[in-house]
Design a protein around this motif. Structure first.
Motif, PDB file in Angstrom:
ATOM      1  N   THR A 356       0.857  -1.182   0.000  1.00  0.00           N
ATOM      2  CA  THR A 356       0.000   0.000   0.000  1.00  0.00           C
ATOM      3  C   THR A 356       0.890   1.228   0.000  1.00  0.00           C
ATOM      4  N   LEU A 357       0.779   2.025  -1.031  1.00  0.00           N
ATOM      5  CA  LEU A 357       1.588   3.234  -1.145  1.00  0.00           C
ATOM      6  C   LEU A 357       1.002   4.349  -0.283  1.00  0.00           C
ATOM      7  N   PRO A 358       1.817   5.368   0.044  1.00  0.00           N
ATOM      8  CA  PRO A 358       1.367   6.400   0.989  1.00  0.00           C
ATOM      9  C   PRO A 358       0.048   7.066   0.614  1.00  0.00           C
ATOM     10  N   ASN A 359      -0.221   7.282  -0.662  1.00  0.00           N
ATOM     11  CA  ASN A 359      -1.450   7.965  -1.062  1.00  0.00           C
ATOM     12  C   ASN A 359      -2.554   7.014  -1.501  1.00  0.00           C
ATOM     13  N   GLU A 360      -2.407   5.742  -1.202  1.00  0.00           N
ATOM     14  CA  GLU A 360      -3.420   4.761  -1.569  1.00  0.00           C
ATOM     15  C   GLU A 360      -4.280   4.406  -0.371  1.00  0.00           C
ATOM     16  N   ARG A 361      -5.527   4.067  -0.655  1.00  0.00           N
ATOM     17  CA  ARG A 361      -6.430   3.586   0.383  1.00  0.00           C
ATOM     18  C   ARG A 361      -6.296   2.076   0.488  1.00  0.00           C
ATOM     19  N   ALA A 362      -5.992   1.615   1.678  1.00  0.00           N
ATOM     20  CA  ALA A 362      -5.895   0.169   1.893  1.00  0.00           C
ATOM     21  C   ALA A 362      -7.311  -0.409   1.953  1.00  0.00           C
ATOM     22  N   PHE A 363      -7.592  -1.380   1.113  1.00  0.00           N
ATOM     23  CA  PHE A 363      -8.909  -1.996   1.156  1.00  0.00           C
ATOM     24  C   PHE A 363      -8.762  -3.494   0.964  1.00  0.00           C
ATOM     25  N   ARG A 364      -9.711  -4.206   1.538  1.00  0.00           N
ATOM     26  CA  ARG A 364      -9.675  -5.657   1.457  1.00  0.00           C
ATOM     27  C   ARG A 364     -10.643  -6.133   0.387  1.00  0.00           C
ATOM     28  N   LEU A 365     -10.206  -7.124  -0.373  1.00  0.00           N
ATOM     29  CA  LEU A 365     -11.077  -7.819  -1.304  1.00  0.00           C
ATOM     30  C   LEU A 365     -11.437  -9.164  -0.689  1.00  0.00           C
ATOM     31  N   VAL A 366     -12.714  -9.446  -0.584  1.00  0.00           N
ATOM     32  CA  VAL A 366     -13.133 -10.734  -0.014  1.00  0.00           C
ATOM     33  C   VAL A 366     -12.890 -11.841  -1.036  1.00  0.00           C
ATOM     34  N   GLY A 367     -13.374 -11.643  -2.247  1.00  0.00           N
ATOM     35  CA  GLY A 367     -13.100 -12.582  -3.329  1.00  0.00           C
ATOM     36  C   GLY A 367     -11.928 -12.095  -4.148  1.00  0.00           C
ATOM     37  N   VAL A 368     -11.094 -13.020  -4.585  1.00  0.00           N
ATOM     38  CA  VAL A 368      -9.891 -12.650  -5.343  1.00  0.00           C
ATOM     39  C   VAL A 368      -9.679 -13.625  -6.495  1.00  0.00           C
ATOM     40  N   HIS A 369      -8.766 -13.240  -7.390  1.00  0.00           N
ATOM     41  CA  HIS A 369      -8.381 -14.085  -8.512  1.00  0.00           C
ATOM     42  C   HIS A 369      -7.025 -13.613  -8.994  1.00  0.00           C
ATOM     43  N   GLY A 370      -6.548 -14.217 -10.064  1.00  0.00           N
ATOM     44  CA  GLY A 370      -5.235 -13.872 -10.592  1.00  0.00           C
ATOM     45  C   GLY A 370      -4.229 -14.996 -10.477  1.00  0.00           C
TER      46      GLY A 370
END
Length: 386
Positions: A356-370
């Motif tokens: 997480t970069l200084p100007n980014e909002r940390a957010f959680r993803l419940v579902g993921v992929h990739g």
């Protein structure tokens, strides 16, 4: 599980679609699907259901339309994510060739100077600014032409109204008419309108994002995700019924599948200072397939520090994945090697990794992929003649 580019991936599907519309495709087609009649359809409709992998079909009743008409399972591409797979649908090329390697792409083109861009909205990470317009940035980053120019009967792209005319969509949709829609009903009304034209388009690429949204926010097996998928299945069945006799070939597939990622298996790179100290710039790729760029001379220190993550990921020298064809066949994009960095961290089980970069909002993803799990990689292909 890695993509099967030998005849069972979305790349092979697109080769057959392009040839069915009298276009040129260099790659091999599908191995286990009879495509002999595809050329005969007046209109081929490819409907991409974002995030609806094979595992997600279990959310539907046994007699659901998609379950009854699923002809085979295909693999997505690597990383198994929208930015990479949608570009494959729109170029008929694997990631090795089109070069878009995830939601976050490190761009070393002149004027971009190694910025990591969220490639679909064309925005830099960490609140940075582009030195050029999004259109100009994409022109530098994306070198592969769309599939739509020269297809017999013309082409149409049907997307949600808020992205239909985005720089990404317009660039990769060159040669097609872009049309926006609102809501699930609007999607099928737009398809109806295309077929009602005096000369319907020969090829329609349609994209539906709603399941992906609910899966990310609430989980891929949540009630809301299940509800929206069942609504889509019913809408597809109803559309096919009223389209009967109009000489349409409907192909329904997805860009990737999903897993849910527990909060206690989300790793923050900032909590591993020995690893973070080795990095030259932000992470790129995806939370489940992480590309790492190292400072000069830090490879040995990085390899030692990776012991702290051995339970959660498998590290690969990115050059080895390229050599082994994990990004697909063909002449690699001239910037591909720079984009995939020094190491790729293939996340195990349901682990995820982010910075997480200084100007980014940390957010959680419940579902993921990739990543490379079967649930993320395997997607359905439904084939319906109407």
């Amino acid at each position: 599980m890695w993509p099967d580019f030998g005849g069972a991936s979305i790349v092979n599907l697109m080769s057959d679609v392009v040839r069915a519309r009298s276009g040129r495709a260099d790659g091999s087609g599908l191995r286990d699907v009879d495509v002999a009649g595809w050329r005969e359809a007046r209109t081929v409709v490819l409907l991409v259901l974002d995030g609806v992998g094979m595992a997600q079909l279990d959310l539907l009743p046994e007699d659901a339309f998609l379950r009854r008409h699923c002809a085979t399972a295909l693999t997505s591409v690597f990383p198994s994510t929208t930015a990479t797979a949608i570009t494959t649908f729109m170029t008929a090329q694997p990631p090795a060739v089109h070069g878009l390697t995830g939601w976050h792409v490190r761009c070393t083109e002149p004027g971009l100077d190694g910025q990591v861009l969220a490639i679909l909205p064309v925005t830099p990470r960490g609140g940075g600014r582009l030195s050029c317009s999004p259109d100009e940035a994409l022109a530098r980053v994306c070198r592969v032409p769309s599939v739509y120019q020269g297809l017999s009967g013309g082409a149409r792209i049907v997307s949600p109204a808020d992205i239909a005319f985005s720089p990404f969509n317009l660039r990769h949709g060159a040669g097609a008419q872009c049309v926006g829609y609102e809501g699930l009903d609007g999607l099928f009304e737009t398809l109806d309108a295309a077929l009602d034209e005096p000369v319907p388009p020969g090829y329609v690429h349609a994209y539906w994002p709603d399941f992906d949204h609910f899966a990310h926010m609430r989980g891929c097996a949540s009630d809301s995700a299940r509800e929206v998928l069942r609504a889509a299945d019913s809408a597809i069945a109803a559309w096919v019924q009223r389209t009967a006799g109009r000489d349409v070939l409907l192909l329904v597939t997805a860009d990737h599948g999903f897993i849910d990622a527990p909060a206690d298996r989300l790793l923050e790179i900032e909590n591993f200072p020995a690893i973070a100290a080795c990095l030259e710039g932000p992470l790129s790729g995806e939370r489940r397939a992480v590309f790492v760029h190292l400072k000069p001379g830090m490879a040995s220190a990085f390899e030692r520090a990776l012991g702290d993550l051995e339970h959660a990921c498998r590290p690969w020298p990115s050059a080895d994945l390229l050599r082994d064809g994990r990004f697909g066949p063909g002449e690699p994009h001239p910037r591909l090697r720079e984009r995939i960095g020094d190491y790729t961290l293939e996340m195990k089980s349901d682990w995820t990794l982010r910075d997480t970069l200084p100007n980014e909002r940390a957010f959680r993803l419940v579902g993921v992929h990739g990543g490379t799990s079967e649930a993320e990689m395997m997607v359905p292909l439904a084939v319906v003649y109407a």
